[in-house]
Design a protein around this motif. Sequence first.
Motif, short mmCIF file in Angstrom:
data_model
loop_
_atom_site.label_atom_id
_atom_site.label_comp_id
_atom_site.label_asym_id
_atom_site.label_seq_id
_atom_site.Cartn_x
_atom_site.Cartn_y
_atom_site.Cartn_z
N ALA A 170 0.73 6.91 -6.47
CA ALA A 170 -0.43 7.79 -6.61
C ALA A 170 -0.04 9.26 -6.41
CB ALA A 170 -1.53 7.39 -5.63
N ILE A 171 0.81 9.51 -5.42
CA ILE A 171 1.26 10.89 -5.17
C ILE A 171 2.03 11.42 -6.37
CG2 ILE A 171 2.85 12.29 -3.79
CD1 ILE A 171 2.02 10.50 -1.37
N VAL A 172 2.98 10.63 -6.85
CA VAL A 172 3.78 11.06 -8.01
C VAL A 172 2.89 11.29 -9.22
CG1 VAL A 172 5.56 10.33 -9.66
CG2 VAL A 172 5.93 10.01 -7.21
N ASP A 173 2.00 10.34 -9.51
CA ASP A 173 1.12 10.47 -10.66
C ASP A 173 0.24 11.72 -10.56
OD1 ASP A 173 2.13 8.17 -11.77
OD2 ASP A 173 0.40 6.92 -11.24
N ALA A 174 -0.31 11.96 -9.39
CA ALA A 174 -1.20 13.10 -9.20
C ALA A 174 -0.45 14.43 -9.30
CB ALA A 174 -1.92 13.00 -7.86
N LEU A 175 0.72 14.50 -8.70
CA LEU A 175 1.44 15.77 -8.66
C LEU A 175 2.19 16.08 -9.94
CD1 LEU A 175 2.73 15.81 -4.98
CD2 LEU A 175 0.69 16.90 -5.93
N GLN A 176 2.67 15.07 -10.64
CA GLN A 176 3.41 15.37 -11.87
C GLN A 176 2.47 15.78 -13.00
OE1 GLN A 176 5.78 12.06 -13.10
NE2 GLN A 176 4.08 10.89 -13.89
N SER A 177 1.21 15.46 -12.87
CA SER A 177 0.26 15.83 -13.93
C SER A 177 -0.35 17.20 -13.70
CB SER A 177 -0.85 14.78 -14.04
OG SER A 177 -1.62 14.76 -12.86
N LYS A 178 -0.05 17.82 -12.55
CA LYS A 178 -0.59 19.15 -12.26
C LYS A 178 0.43 20.21 -12.67
CE LYS A 178 -3.40 17.94 -8.29
NZ LYS A 178 -4.73 18.37 -8.59
N PRO A 179 0.12 20.95 -13.75
CA PRO A 179 1.06 21.95 -14.22
C PRO A 179 1.13 23.20 -13.33
CG PRO A 179 -0.91 22.00 -15.56
CD PRO A 179 -1.05 20.85 -14.59
N ARG B 105 0.83 -1.21 0.00
CA ARG B 105 0.00 0.00 0.00
C ARG B 105 0.87 1.26 0.00
NH1 ARG B 105 -5.38 1.89 0.99
NH2 ARG B 105 -5.14 4.10 0.52
N PHE B 106 1.96 1.24 0.75
CA PHE B 106 2.88 2.37 0.80
C PHE B 106 3.42 2.69 -0.59
CE2 PHE B 106 7.35 3.79 1.22
CZ PHE B 106 7.12 5.03 1.80
N VAL B 107 3.89 1.67 -1.29
CA VAL B 107 4.42 1.88 -2.64
C VAL B 107 3.31 2.37 -3.57
CG1 VAL B 107 5.50 0.76 -4.64
CG2 VAL B 107 6.31 0.24 -2.33
N ASP B 108 2.13 1.79 -3.47
CA ASP B 108 0.99 2.25 -4.28
C ASP B 108 0.66 3.71 -3.98
OD1 ASP B 108 0.78 -0.24 -5.47
OD2 ASP B 108 -0.87 -0.91 -4.17
N ASP B 109 0.71 4.09 -2.70
CA ASP B 109 0.44 5.47 -2.32
C ASP B 109 1.50 6.43 -2.87
OD1 ASP B 109 -1.88 4.72 -1.01
OD2 ASP B 109 -0.98 4.80 1.00
N LEU B 110 2.75 6.02 -2.84
CA LEU B 110 3.81 6.86 -3.42
C LEU B 110 3.59 7.04 -4.92
CD1 LEU B 110 7.04 5.55 -1.63
CD2 LEU B 110 5.93 7.78 -1.33
#
Length: 154
Positions: free
Chosen positions: A141-150, A134-139
């Motif tokens: 998710a964080i990367v995916d969400a934040l890198q897509s926000k310009p 879950r920790f790796v999945d959460d990391l």
Amino acid sequence: MRDTKDEFGSLERSPLHLLHRADQCATDLFLAVLQEDGLTPRQFAVLSTIAKFEGLSQTHLVERTGIDRSTVADITQRLLKRGLIQRRRTREDARAYAVTLTELGWNRLKAAAPYVKRVDEAILAALADTHRERFVDDLIAIVDALQSKPDTPE
């Protein structure tokens, strides 16, 4: 005297600060385990990305690794000097370089891989078995969400 206790938030519960601290701890562990090898975590990330996607341009290395352009340029220069990678101009764009591993680069990557796995395992060992995936999945998710926000947060 001004009370600033709550004005700036708590570093102890700040995701920004805690991610930075976790990165520092993980990097220190990586460097301790691979001290004789001389690779940094980012250099390992670049080498393993080149191995997986042989012939990428430096621009594509930036996209695949998430490492900023100037740092990738610096890393590739260092890896070139150490004889771990080679580059050649691409056919599609004469200004771009395709990057590949040398035999020495492949050997160094293969030698480092088990140690990097040990570092990953040591990091995850800080968590209960049931929380690791879950920790790796959460990391991710964080990367995916934040890198897509310009835009930066308001």
